[in-house]
Motif scaffolding. Sequence first.
Motif, short mmCIF file in Angstrom:
data_model
loop_
_atom_site.label_atom_id
_atom_site.label_comp_id
_atom_site.label_asym_id
_atom_site.label_seq_id
_atom_site.Cartn_x
_atom_site.Cartn_y
_atom_site.Cartn_z
N ALA A 124 -10.93 -37.47 4.33
CA ALA A 124 -10.89 -39.41 4.69
C ALA A 124 -11.05 -38.78 6.02
O ALA A 124 -10.78 -38.21 6.90
N THR A 125 -12.74 -39.66 5.75
CA THR A 125 -13.36 -38.77 8.05
C THR A 125 -14.43 -40.00 8.14
O THR A 125 -15.29 -40.65 7.43
N HIS A 126 -14.10 -40.43 9.65
CA HIS A 126 -14.95 -40.98 10.00
C HIS A 126 -15.42 -40.81 11.41
O HIS A 126 -15.33 -39.36 12.26
N ILE A 127 -16.85 -40.37 11.52
CA ILE A 127 -17.74 -40.06 11.71
C ILE A 127 -18.42 -41.38 13.01
O ILE A 127 -19.50 -42.27 12.21
N GLU A 128 -17.79 -40.69 14.15
CA GLU A 128 -19.32 -41.30 15.22
C GLU A 128 -20.16 -41.30 15.56
O GLU A 128 -19.95 -40.36 15.94
N LEU A 129 -22.06 -42.21 15.86
CA LEU A 129 -22.51 -41.35 16.17
C LEU A 129 -23.68 -42.36 17.11
O LEU A 129 -23.47 -43.23 16.71
N ARG A 130 -23.19 -41.68 18.62
CA ARG A 130 -24.05 -41.90 19.35
C ARG A 130 -24.76 -41.83 20.12
O ARG A 130 -24.80 -40.54 20.01
N SER A 131 -25.41 -42.69 21.06
CA SER A 131 -26.34 -41.59 21.78
C SER A 131 -26.10 -41.30 22.97
O SER A 131 -24.94 -42.02 23.33
N ILE A 132 -26.75 -40.23 23.71
CA ILE A 132 -25.32 -40.11 25.11
C ILE A 132 -25.97 -41.00 26.91
O ILE A 132 -25.65 -40.99 27.43
N GLN A 133 -27.40 -42.27 26.16
CA GLN A 133 -26.86 -43.40 26.51
C GLN A 133 -26.03 -43.93 26.63
O GLN A 133 -26.04 -44.33 28.14
N GLU A 134 -25.64 -44.28 25.65
CA GLU A 134 -23.76 -45.40 25.16
C GLU A 134 -22.87 -44.37 25.68
O GLU A 134 -22.00 -44.82 26.53
N ARG A 175 -11.65 -37.65 12.53
CA ARG A 175 -12.82 -37.99 13.39
C ARG A 175 -13.17 -37.06 14.03
O ARG A 175 -12.83 -36.08 14.37
N PHE A 176 -14.65 -37.42 13.82
CA PHE A 176 -15.45 -36.39 14.60
C PHE A 176 -16.29 -37.63 15.28
O PHE A 176 -16.74 -39.26 15.16
N LEU A 177 -16.96 -37.24 16.65
CA LEU A 177 -17.39 -38.69 17.15
C LEU A 177 -18.94 -37.12 17.69
O LEU A 177 -19.49 -36.13 18.08
N VAL A 178 -20.30 -37.35 17.43
CA VAL A 178 -21.49 -36.99 17.82
C VAL A 178 -22.45 -37.74 18.32
O VAL A 178 -22.70 -38.96 18.36
N LEU A 179 -22.56 -37.17 19.18
CA LEU A 179 -23.60 -38.48 20.48
C LEU A 179 -24.68 -36.71 20.30
O LEU A 179 -25.50 -35.55 19.94
N ASP A 180 -25.56 -37.78 20.36
CA ASP A 180 -27.35 -38.14 19.85
C ASP A 180 -28.30 -37.84 21.70
O ASP A 180 -28.22 -38.64 21.98
N ASP A 181 -28.34 -36.41 22.14
CA ASP A 181 -29.33 -35.89 22.44
C ASP A 181 -30.64 -35.94 22.32
O ASP A 181 -31.95 -36.94 22.86
N SER A 182 -31.15 -35.07 21.19
CA SER A 182 -33.05 -35.32 21.61
C SER A 182 -32.90 -34.66 19.64
O SER A 182 -33.23 -34.53 19.33
N LEU A 183 -31.59 -35.40 18.39
CA LEU A 183 -31.94 -35.60 17.41
C LEU A 183 -32.72 -36.18 17.01
O LEU A 183 -32.44 -37.05 17.28
N THR A 184 -33.01 -35.73 16.58
CA THR A 184 -34.25 -36.43 15.05
C THR A 184 -33.66 -37.64 14.57
O THR A 184 -32.18 -36.69 13.26
N PRO A 185 -34.29 -38.55 13.43
CA PRO A 185 -33.04 -39.20 12.16
C PRO A 185 -32.37 -37.77 11.35
O PRO A 185 -31.40 -37.38 10.60
N ARG A 186 -33.62 -37.05 10.87
CA ARG A 186 -33.32 -36.33 9.81
C ARG A 186 -32.07 -34.93 10.03
O ARG A 186 -31.34 -34.37 9.99
N GLN A 187 -32.60 -34.99 11.91
CA GLN A 187 -31.43 -33.85 12.52
C GLN A 187 -30.54 -34.24 12.33
O GLN A 187 -29.32 -33.26 12.06
N ALA A 188 -29.91 -35.30 12.77
CA ALA A 188 -28.81 -36.34 12.83
C ALA A 188 -28.37 -35.92 11.77
O ALA A 188 -26.78 -36.14 11.25
N GLY A 189 -28.83 -36.78 10.61
CA GLY A 189 -27.80 -36.56 9.20
C GLY A 189 -28.11 -35.47 8.81
O GLY A 189 -26.70 -35.33 8.01
#
Length: 435
Positions: A124-134, A175-189
Amino acid sequence: MPLFEQHPLRQTLNDEVHARPPVPLQTPEFVTYLAFLHTEDSADAEAAHLCQLAEQLGLPAPQTASGHVFLDAGDFRLKWERHHEFTSYTFVRRIETTDTAGEHALIEVPANWRQDIPGLLIVATHIELRSIQEVSPETVLSQYSPTGMNSIASQVADGAGWVFTDFQIADGFSRFLVLDDSLTPRQAGRTVQRLLEIETYRVMALLAFPVAKEVRARLSQAEGELADLMDNMGDAGSPEDERHVLGHLTRLAADVERSVARTAFRFGAAAAYYGLVRQRIDDLREVRVSGYPTMREFMQRRLAPAIDTCATTARRQEDLSGRIARSSQLLRTRVDVELERQNQALLAQMNTRSRLQLRLQETVEGLSVVAITYYGSQLVQYIAKGAKDLIAPVTPEIATAVSIPIIAGLVALGLRRMRRQLAAEESGAGHDGGH
């Protein structure tokens, strides 16, 4: 283009490599992942359970025969996949500005439905995808202790994103925290999917570790028992002792082979899952963050020793099985040699008895000639006495004396001819039996 006769599975096999693409993710998103081990009837219940969710959401009933389903309920999306040993549920929900801390993708999923998901929860895992601006990486790193060995931080996708985790379970979830610097939607997925697969395959690989610890205890006992049996085999002084040792070896071999049969799949699966973990880590293309271990380093330090233990235990078990088989073969050879020696001694005794029986038979035949000659001469004497007037001047005594050698010769010739006929019949029967 000419029409060719196609293999019936051509399209199915081609579609398989395109069947489970990662869900494109638009930052920011919540992702919650659940994996359930199959039980006796859980696989059959999953299809009906998914149809129940679709009905509640007003969606068409999904087709689960392919082993993967994607449902878009508006408030959340669900990716369902059935694997060999487990089934995974990936829930994705858009992060709204009104969301508070601690929320996740399961908020909009009907509670009564998710509580009844078939199977046994294994991941059981929660992942939060946020941008580095947030959320800036520096802010996250400032909350971590540089000396904390459980705190993992690394850049992924050649620096296009950041990943933070500690692989700890809190409130039932890692839990994982993923910060998006320049990921495309497919890269993030793809990044999120790889993280989920790493977490899942890591736990699935570790299922073999308790089995390895249990098997190691039994192996130590079995190896000690084998050593004792080898000592007993060297001290065996009679065929009965060797058969007794062989019986114990056979029982020990059965126990070890039973253990091999029960654990071979689990150990093989552990090696395969570990290979997938390493491959998914390679796919992340990690870049080290100074002062923090990468995911690769964490797995090498924490997971690799457990997998090595499983592999060593599997090899040790196979080696013990081979040693028992060789010892059993050696002992069987000794027993067979002793039985062959006993059989040769028995055949020698039978040959001796046959020769004695033949001599006794020849003696009896000689006595038979004498007896028959005696009774035959008596008959001649009686006849001669009754016909003495007819045979005069030959007296009955002379006639009897003359008849004795004649009768003896005839009887001896008759017995000899009978023996020859019996020997010829016996030889013919043996020749026919050989063919």
